[in-house]
Write a protein that holds these residues in place. Sequence first.
Motif, PDB file in Angstrom:
ATOM      1  N   ILE A   1     -12.943 -11.478  35.262  1.00 14.45           N
ATOM      2  CA  ILE A   1     -13.460 -11.175  36.602  1.00 14.45           C
ATOM      3  C   ILE A   1     -14.636 -12.099  36.899  1.00 14.45           C
ATOM      4  O   ILE A   1     -15.630 -12.116  36.180  1.00 14.45           O
TER       5      ILE A   1
ATOM      6  N   ASN B   1     -11.124  -1.376  41.984  1.00 12.93           N
ATOM      7  CA  ASN B   1     -11.987  -2.451  42.476  1.00 12.93           C
ATOM      8  C   ASN B   1     -13.403  -2.003  42.802  1.00 12.93           C
ATOM      9  O   ASN B   1     -14.250  -2.811  43.087  1.00 12.93           O
ATOM     10  N   ASN B   2     -13.658  -0.699  42.745  1.00  6.72           N
ATOM     11  CA  ASN B   2     -15.000  -0.187  42.999  1.00  6.72           C
ATOM     12  C   ASN B   2     -15.184   1.050  42.122  1.00  6.72           C
ATOM     13  O   ASN B   2     -14.626   2.098  42.411  1.00  6.72           O
TER      14      ASN B   2
ATOM     15  N   GLU C   1      -4.483   0.000  34.641  1.00  6.48           N
ATOM     16  CA  GLU C   1      -5.481  -1.051  34.690  1.00  6.48           C
ATOM     17  C   GLU C   1      -6.631  -0.642  33.770  1.00  6.48           C
ATOM     18  O   GLU C   1      -7.108   0.489  33.843  1.00  6.48           O
TER      19      GLU C   1
ATOM     20  N   ILE D   1      -4.572  -5.499  42.754  1.00  3.10           N
ATOM     21  CA  ILE D   1      -5.135  -4.485  41.866  1.00  3.10           C
ATOM     22  C   ILE D   1      -5.535  -3.250  42.654  1.00  3.10           C
ATOM     23  O   ILE D   1      -5.747  -3.313  43.861  1.00  3.10           O
ATOM     24  N   ARG D   2      -5.642  -2.144  41.929  1.00  2.00           N
ATOM     25  CA  ARG D   2      -6.038  -0.880  42.562  1.00  2.00           C
ATOM     26  C   ARG D   2      -7.475  -0.503  42.224  1.00  2.00           C
ATOM     27  O   ARG D   2      -8.152   0.093  43.035  1.00  2.00           O
TER      28      ARG D   2
ATOM     29  N   GLY E   1     -17.471 -10.555  41.996  1.00  2.00           N
ATOM     30  CA  GLY E   1     -17.879  -9.165  42.106  1.00  2.00           C
ATOM     31  C   GLY E   1     -19.334  -8.971  41.742  1.00  2.00           C
ATOM     32  O   GLY E   1     -20.114  -9.925  41.673  1.00  2.00           O
TER      33      GLY E   1
ATOM     34  N   SER F   1     -18.044  -3.532  41.262  1.00  2.00           N
ATOM     35  CA  SER F   1     -17.126  -3.788  42.374  1.00  2.00           C
ATOM     36  C   SER F   1     -16.668  -5.238  42.230  1.00  2.00           C
ATOM     37  O   SER F   1     -17.465  -6.117  41.903  1.00  2.00           O
ATOM     38  N   PHE F   2     -15.368  -5.466  42.445  1.00  2.00           N
ATOM     39  CA  PHE F   2     -14.838  -6.795  42.193  1.00  2.00           C
ATOM     40  C   PHE F   2     -13.508  -6.993  42.912  1.00  2.00           C
ATOM     41  O   PHE F   2     -12.883  -6.042  43.380  1.00  2.00           O
ATOM     42  N   VAL F   3     -13.089  -8.245  42.976  1.00  2.00           N
ATOM     43  CA  VAL F   3     -11.770  -8.616  43.453  1.00  2.00           C
ATOM     44  C   VAL F   3     -11.162  -9.590  42.442  1.00  2.00           C
ATOM     45  O   VAL F   3     -11.880 -10.322  41.766  1.00  2.00           O
TER      46      VAL F   3
END
Length: 175
Positions: free
Chosen positions: A139, A165-166, A97, A162-163, A142, A154-156
């Motif tokens: 994105i 995310n922070n 990623e 996904i791995r 976040g 930080s996000f989704v």
Amino acid sequence: MRLLYLFLFSGLFIGCKTSQISSKQSSAIKSIYWRSGCMAESACEAEIMGNKKMILIKDEVSNQIYPQFVADSSKQIIKLTSRINADKMHLDQHYFEDIYIELPNKYYPIKATNIELLQYKVLLHKSCYCRGEAGYYAIRNGELKINQKNLILSFVVPEANIRLNNIQIELNANH
């Protein structure tokens, strides 16, 4: 005629004024280091792509977006990568990623949430042998915080599993 040239030439020197950058402005980021957020059992890298900006292009056939990087002296791109099994002999077993963030070279503290992230072109690239999830994602959900020393993201991404995310990154900028 010589008098006219002399007058124009001297006007250039008098009219030109060098611009000065305030010492209170932050300079371009010079180096970056992962502090936390790297996926377990992965190799993480951080890169600064200076004097570049991203143009996001949409493929009309697949309806996917992808970045094109072009020269721009006012921008820089931060690229954060986390890779698992980057062995080139096993092309179908890799997983990585990448996060791309486009920032101005002269930036101020930044705080952006949700849809505001689009102005910094925060982009996730997922590459894996995972049908329907590989590709680029803008994105939109976040929070991005940047100050003189840190970048926190930080996000989704609801469309993909996904791995990353922070993420917390240490920045080093010339002041």
